[in-house]
Write a protein that holds these residues in place. Sequence first.
Motif, PDB file in Angstrom:
ATOM      1  N   VAL A 146     -55.894  80.615  -2.805  1.00  0.00           N
ATOM      2  CA  VAL A 146     -56.736  79.736  -3.607  1.00  0.00           C
ATOM      3  C   VAL A 146     -57.484  78.753  -2.698  1.00  0.00           C
ATOM      4  CG1 VAL A 146     -56.684  77.893  -5.342  1.00  0.00           C
ATOM      5  CG2 VAL A 146     -55.297  79.957  -5.664  1.00  0.00           C
ATOM      6  N   LEU A 147     -56.783  78.094  -1.792  1.00  0.00           N
ATOM      7  CA  LEU A 147     -57.384  77.075  -0.927  1.00  0.00           C
ATOM      8  C   LEU A 147     -58.342  77.622   0.117  1.00  0.00           C
ATOM      9  CD1 LEU A 147     -54.449  74.654  -0.097  1.00  0.00           C
ATOM     10  CD2 LEU A 147     -56.491  74.153  -1.430  1.00  0.00           C
ATOM     11  N   ARG A 195     -65.490  78.612  -1.295  1.00  0.00           N
ATOM     12  CA  ARG A 195     -66.474  78.674  -2.377  1.00  0.00           C
ATOM     13  C   ARG A 195     -65.864  78.213  -3.702  1.00  0.00           C
ATOM     14  NH1 ARG A 195     -67.508  84.825  -1.643  1.00  0.00           N
ATOM     15  NH2 ARG A 195     -65.279  84.515  -1.609  1.00  0.00           N
ATOM     16  N   ARG A 196     -64.534  78.245  -3.808  1.00  0.00           N
ATOM     17  CA  ARG A 196     -63.859  77.840  -5.040  1.00  0.00           C
ATOM     18  C   ARG A 196     -63.599  76.334  -5.117  1.00  0.00           C
ATOM     19  NH1 ARG A 196     -58.910  81.409  -6.814  1.00  0.00           N
ATOM     20  NH2 ARG A 196     -59.354  80.235  -8.716  1.00  0.00           N
ATOM     21  N   TRP A 222     -69.498  69.704  -5.482  1.00  0.00           N
ATOM     22  CA  TRP A 222     -70.413  70.539  -6.243  1.00  0.00           C
ATOM     23  C   TRP A 222     -70.590  71.887  -5.556  1.00  0.00           C
ATOM     24  CZ3 TRP A 222     -76.337  69.669  -6.834  1.00  0.00           C
ATOM     25  CH2 TRP A 222     -76.808  70.379  -7.932  1.00  0.00           C
ATOM     26  N   LYS A 223     -70.600  71.889  -4.216  1.00  0.00           N
ATOM     27  CA  LYS A 223     -70.800  73.130  -3.465  1.00  0.00           C
ATOM     28  C   LYS A 223     -70.280  72.957  -2.048  1.00  0.00           C
ATOM     29  CE  LYS A 223     -74.283  76.671  -2.984  1.00  0.00           C
ATOM     30  NZ  LYS A 223     -74.173  77.521  -4.125  1.00  0.00           N
ATOM     31  N   VAL A 224     -69.710  74.043  -1.491  1.00  0.00           N
ATOM     32  CA  VAL A 224     -69.306  74.091  -0.084  1.00  0.00           C
ATOM     33  C   VAL A 224     -69.889  75.373   0.494  1.00  0.00           C
ATOM     34  CG1 VAL A 224     -67.393  74.292   1.550  1.00  0.00           C
ATOM     35  CG2 VAL A 224     -67.150  72.853  -0.478  1.00  0.00           C
ATOM     36  N   ILE A 225     -70.604  75.229   1.586  1.00  0.00           N
ATOM     37  CA  ILE A 225     -71.186  76.389   2.266  1.00  0.00           C
ATOM     38  C   ILE A 225     -70.626  76.416   3.675  1.00  0.00           C
ATOM     39  CG2 ILE A 225     -73.309  77.501   3.059  1.00  0.00           C
ATOM     40  CD1 ILE A 225     -74.742  75.771   0.847  1.00  0.00           C
ATOM     41  N   ALA A 226     -69.850  77.449   3.978  1.00  0.00           N
ATOM     42  CA  ALA A 226     -69.326  77.630   5.333  1.00  0.00           C
ATOM     43  C   ALA A 226     -70.343  78.453   6.116  1.00  0.00           C
ATOM     44  CB  ALA A 226     -67.980  78.333   5.294  1.00  0.00           C
ATOM     45  N   LEU A 227     -70.754  77.931   7.243  1.00  0.00           N
ATOM     46  CA  LEU A 227     -71.733  78.628   8.077  1.00  0.00           C
ATOM     47  C   LEU A 227     -70.988  79.510   9.074  1.00  0.00           C
ATOM     48  CD1 LEU A 227     -74.224  75.681   8.648  1.00  0.00           C
ATOM     49  CD2 LEU A 227     -74.271  77.447   6.882  1.00  0.00           C
ATOM     50  N   PHE A 244     -68.657  75.182  10.800  1.00  0.00           N
ATOM     51  CA  PHE A 244     -69.417  74.052  10.271  1.00  0.00           C
ATOM     52  C   PHE A 244     -69.624  74.298   8.781  1.00  0.00           C
ATOM     53  CE2 PHE A 244     -73.471  71.859   9.426  1.00  0.00           C
ATOM     54  CZ  PHE A 244     -73.235  70.624  10.004  1.00  0.00           C
ATOM     55  N   THR A 245     -69.455  73.267   7.962  1.00  0.00           N
ATOM     56  CA  THR A 245     -69.705  73.405   6.532  1.00  0.00           C
ATOM     57  C   THR A 245     -70.727  72.370   6.076  1.00  0.00           C
ATOM     58  OG1 THR A 245     -68.012  71.878   5.723  1.00  0.00           O
ATOM     59  CG2 THR A 245     -67.321  74.164   6.112  1.00  0.00           C
ATOM     60  N   ILE A 246     -71.488  72.770   5.091  1.00  0.00           N
ATOM     61  CA  ILE A 246     -72.400  71.866   4.401  1.00  0.00           C
ATOM     62  C   ILE A 246     -71.821  71.712   3.000  1.00  0.00           C
ATOM     63  CG2 ILE A 246     -74.730  71.539   3.508  1.00  0.00           C
ATOM     64  CD1 ILE A 246     -75.675  73.289   5.889  1.00  0.00           C
ATOM     65  N   ASN A 247     -71.715  70.477   2.551  1.00  0.00           N
ATOM     66  CA  ASN A 247     -71.087  70.182   1.273  1.00  0.00           C
ATOM     67  C   ASN A 247     -72.042  69.357   0.421  1.00  0.00           C
ATOM     68  OD1 ASN A 247     -68.490  71.004   2.642  1.00  0.00           O
ATOM     69  ND2 ASN A 247     -68.981  69.156   3.773  1.00  0.00           N
TER      70      ASN A 247
END
Length: 150
Positions: free
Chosen positions: A21-22, A26-27, A36-41, A49-52
Amino acid sequence: MPNNLEASIDIAASPEKVWSVLADLRRMPEFSPTTWKVIALGGVRVGTFTINVNKDGWRVWPTSSRIVAFEPNKTVAFRMNENRTVWRYELTATANGTHLVETRTVDPKGIPAPVRAVVSAALGTEEQFEAALVSGMQETLARVKTAAER
């Protein structure tokens, strides 16, 4: 001075199930009331690096982080680039499943003054903001528990 924060929960599911789950970043919007959103690059691993995108009511703001710990079934941690805090999830096997702890640790240098000023102006006093963070941590863990116990 900002405080280190912690919340924990016991989950009637194996560490492997909780991890599944963790580890799917994306969840995270399903669990965290302010995400609201997590984008793992790239792949999810140490150094990624992530953009949140975060939200609180009508307020929406971006943050970025770097994954600083990623040990399957045990821990995942992110260091926020803007304020240098580290958010960590630690999983420990128990007789009945998993004990999950979420922490926010403040860098020894503290949170940069400009970031603290923005938080105060937009989100209330430091005490109010930290109380809201702890409440959000508890809500996040309860939602992870529900998902993992399905």
